[in-house]
Design an enzyme around this catalytic site. Structure first.
Site, mmCIF file in Angstrom:
data_model
loop_
_atom_site.group_PDB
_atom_site.id
_atom_site.type_symbol
_atom_site.label_atom_id
_atom_site.label_comp_id
_atom_site.label_asym_id
_atom_site.label_seq_id
_atom_site.Cartn_x
_atom_site.Cartn_y
_atom_site.Cartn_z
ATOM 1 N N GLY A 22 -70.030 25.956 -16.784
ATOM 2 C CA GLY A 22 -71.426 25.546 -16.649
ATOM 3 C C GLY A 22 -72.106 26.058 -15.398
ATOM 4 O O GLY A 22 -73.196 25.624 -15.044
ATOM 5 N N GLY A 64 -69.061 26.512 -24.055
ATOM 6 C CA GLY A 64 -69.871 25.301 -23.911
ATOM 7 C C GLY A 64 -71.339 25.608 -24.184
ATOM 8 O O GLY A 64 -71.774 25.711 -25.334
ATOM 9 N N GLY A 65 -72.090 25.805 -23.120
ATOM 10 C CA GLY A 65 -73.546 25.979 -23.202
ATOM 11 C C GLY A 65 -74.011 26.950 -24.275
ATOM 12 O O GLY A 65 -74.932 26.649 -25.051
ATOM 13 N N SER A 121 -68.500 29.676 -18.842
ATOM 14 C CA SER A 121 -69.684 30.558 -18.837
ATOM 15 C C SER A 121 -69.526 31.795 -19.723
ATOM 16 O O SER A 121 -69.962 32.882 -19.359
ATOM 17 C CB SER A 121 -70.065 30.949 -17.403
ATOM 18 O OG SER A 121 -70.434 29.795 -16.666
ATOM 19 N N GLU A 131 -63.900 18.157 -17.705
ATOM 20 C CA GLU A 131 -64.877 17.070 -17.521
ATOM 21 C C GLU A 131 -64.218 15.721 -17.791
ATOM 22 O O GLU A 131 -64.571 14.713 -17.178
ATOM 23 C CB GLU A 131 -66.098 17.309 -18.422
ATOM 24 C CG GLU A 131 -66.980 18.406 -17.838
ATOM 25 C CD GLU A 131 -67.729 19.240 -18.862
ATOM 26 O OE1 GLU A 131 -67.903 18.790 -20.001
ATOM 27 O OE2 GLU A 131 -68.151 20.359 -18.499
ATOM 28 N N GLU A 145 -59.463 27.255 -18.600
ATOM 29 C CA GLU A 145 -60.846 27.094 -18.156
ATOM 30 C C GLU A 145 -60.874 26.852 -16.651
ATOM 31 O O GLU A 145 -60.695 25.719 -16.200
ATOM 32 C CB GLU A 145 -61.495 25.914 -18.885
ATOM 33 C CG GLU A 145 -61.537 26.086 -20.377
ATOM 34 C CD GLU A 145 -62.716 25.349 -21.004
ATOM 35 O OE1 GLU A 145 -63.435 25.983 -21.780
ATOM 36 O OE2 GLU A 145 -62.918 24.162 -20.696
ATOM 37 N N ASN A 157 -67.707 24.050 -27.803
ATOM 38 C CA ASN A 157 -67.611 22.677 -27.321
ATOM 39 C C ASN A 157 -69.027 22.214 -27.012
ATOM 40 O O ASN A 157 -69.617 22.668 -26.036
ATOM 41 C CB ASN A 157 -66.725 22.666 -26.063
ATOM 42 C CG ASN A 157 -66.771 21.335 -25.327
ATOM 43 O OD1 ASN A 157 -67.210 20.326 -25.874
ATOM 44 N ND2 ASN A 157 -66.322 21.337 -24.077
ATOM 45 N N TRP A 158 -69.533 21.339 -27.843
ATOM 46 C CA TRP A 158 -70.932 20.910 -27.678
ATOM 47 C C TRP A 158 -71.113 19.862 -26.596
ATOM 48 O O TRP A 158 -72.233 19.486 -26.282
ATOM 49 C CB TRP A 158 -71.459 20.361 -29.013
ATOM 50 C CG TRP A 158 -71.881 21.417 -29.971
ATOM 51 C CD1 TRP A 158 -71.781 22.769 -29.806
ATOM 52 C CD2 TRP A 158 -72.493 21.214 -31.259
ATOM 53 N NE1 TRP A 158 -72.286 23.414 -30.905
ATOM 54 C CE2 TRP A 158 -72.728 22.476 -31.814
ATOM 55 C CE3 TRP A 158 -72.846 20.082 -31.992
ATOM 56 C CZ2 TRP A 158 -73.313 22.648 -33.073
ATOM 57 C CZ3 TRP A 158 -73.418 20.243 -33.241
ATOM 58 C CH2 TRP A 158 -73.660 21.518 -33.772
ATOM 59 N N LYS A 159 -70.033 19.318 -26.066
ATOM 60 C CA LYS A 159 -70.125 18.264 -25.046
ATOM 61 C C LYS A 159 -71.038 17.148 -25.554
ATOM 62 O O LYS A 159 -71.031 16.858 -26.747
ATOM 63 C CB LYS A 159 -70.598 18.865 -23.718
ATOM 64 C CG LYS A 159 -69.772 20.112 -23.363
ATOM 65 C CD LYS A 159 -69.950 20.612 -21.976
ATOM 66 C CE LYS A 159 -69.021 21.793 -21.761
ATOM 67 N NZ LYS A 159 -69.009 22.271 -20.392
ATOM 68 N N HIS A 173 -59.986 18.379 -21.328
ATOM 69 C CA HIS A 173 -61.067 19.187 -20.757
ATOM 70 C C HIS A 173 -61.312 18.756 -19.313
ATOM 71 O O HIS A 173 -61.175 17.584 -18.982
ATOM 72 C CB HIS A 173 -62.341 19.015 -21.596
ATOM 73 C CG HIS A 173 -63.415 19.962 -21.200
ATOM 74 N ND1 HIS A 173 -64.253 19.718 -20.146
ATOM 75 C CD2 HIS A 173 -63.763 21.172 -21.695
ATOM 76 C CE1 HIS A 173 -65.086 20.748 -20.016
ATOM 77 N NE2 HIS A 173 -64.806 21.647 -20.940
HETATM 78 P P1 PGA Z 1 -69.577 26.572 -20.432
HETATM 79 O O1 PGA Z 1 -68.489 25.439 -20.774
HETATM 80 O O2 PGA Z 1 -69.404 27.659 -21.463
HETATM 81 O O3 PGA Z 1 -70.901 25.875 -20.536
HETATM 82 O O4 PGA Z 1 -69.277 27.063 -19.059
HETATM 83 C C1 PGA Z 1 -67.200 25.777 -21.204
HETATM 84 C C2 PGA Z 1 -66.420 24.522 -21.462
HETATM 85 O O5 PGA Z 1 -66.571 23.551 -20.704
HETATM 86 O O6 PGA Z 1 -65.637 24.440 -22.439
#
Ligand code: PGA
Length: 242
Positions: free
Chosen positions: A169, A227-228, A206, A93, A163, A4-6, A91
């Protein structure tokens, strides 16, 4: 193994990512690889992933399947024509910053399925819920209000992502045991509701090259939503190749 590149990367950065990432996962045949870039990068990503096993997804979609006057929104038909096959829904966010609720998660999931996209439906508790002993209550409620309303046929075509919001994050991964326990709970709900139907449950929060092995060693964990660590081609490739 989904990334997930956000809100990261432009089309040229997307191209540069695939130049390194595609050769690094070339030998992989036994797992799905999905990257969900921002909408504006989808066409570039689909082109860059041609002749690879990498599939592309959106990070959200609007629940109206017909085109219409909805400024700023994108529907599943558009995502499909751009070559996306997957879409992340609900998600944390989106829930935190854009008022996403279980009801809209449900509506988006149905819309995704109607458009022929495979939804990755996110659930997860915030830190206060976990510390207050309410993890199962929250997961149960998210399941009941969203996923449980699907038909069996619809349920068969989704992937669930667990999640824990406190692990996203933050560098604070759930231990493999904590993640597996939550997965077990979600799977139990799913079996009760959907006649023992199998479902893939991803862990997200993470995930890094140095903890992927331990997470994937848990039988309950079928894959990850990253994500990251999905932004860097070498680090995501090492996660995919765990
Ligand atoms: P993260 O994000 O790996 O940066 O913690 C995961 C996500 O939000 O899907």
């Amino acid at each position: 193994m989904a990334g997930n590149w956000k809100m990261y990367k432009t089309p040229s950065e997307t191209r540069a990512f695939f130049e390194q990432f595609a050769p690094a996962v070339k030998g992989v045949t036994d797992r799905d690889i999905v990257i969900c870039p921002p909408f504006v990068d989808i066409t570039t990503a689909v082109e860059a992933a041609t002749s690879t096993r990498i599939e592309i997804g959106g990070q959200n979609l609007y629940w109206e399947t017909k085109d219409g006057a909805y400024t700023g929104e994108i529907n599943g038909r558009m995502l499909r024509e751009c070559g996306a096959r997957w879409v992340i829904i609900g998600h944390s966010e989106r829930r935190q910053y854009f008022h996403e609720r279980d009801e809209t998660v449900y509506k988006r999931t149905v819309a995704a399925l109607e458009s022929g996209l495979m939804p990755i439906v996110c659930v997860g508790e915030v830190l206060g819920d976990r510390e207050g002993g309410r993890t199962e209550a929250v997961l149960g409620e998210q399941f009941a209000n969203g996923i449980a309303r699907l038909s069996l046929d619809q349920f068969r075509r989704i992937v669930i992502a667990y999640e824990p919001v406190w692990a996203i994050g933050t560098g604070r991964t759930a231990t493999p045991e904590i993640a597996a326990e939550a997965h077990r709970f979600i799977r139990h709900q799913a079996r009760e509701k959907f006649q023992n139907e199998q479902v893939r449950i991803l862990y997200g929060g993470s995930v890094k090259p140095d903890n992927i092995q331990g997470l994937m060693a848990q039988q309950e964990i079928d894959g990850v939503l990253v994500g990251g660590a999905s932004l860097d081609p070498a680090s995501f490739a090492s996660i995919v190749n765990f």
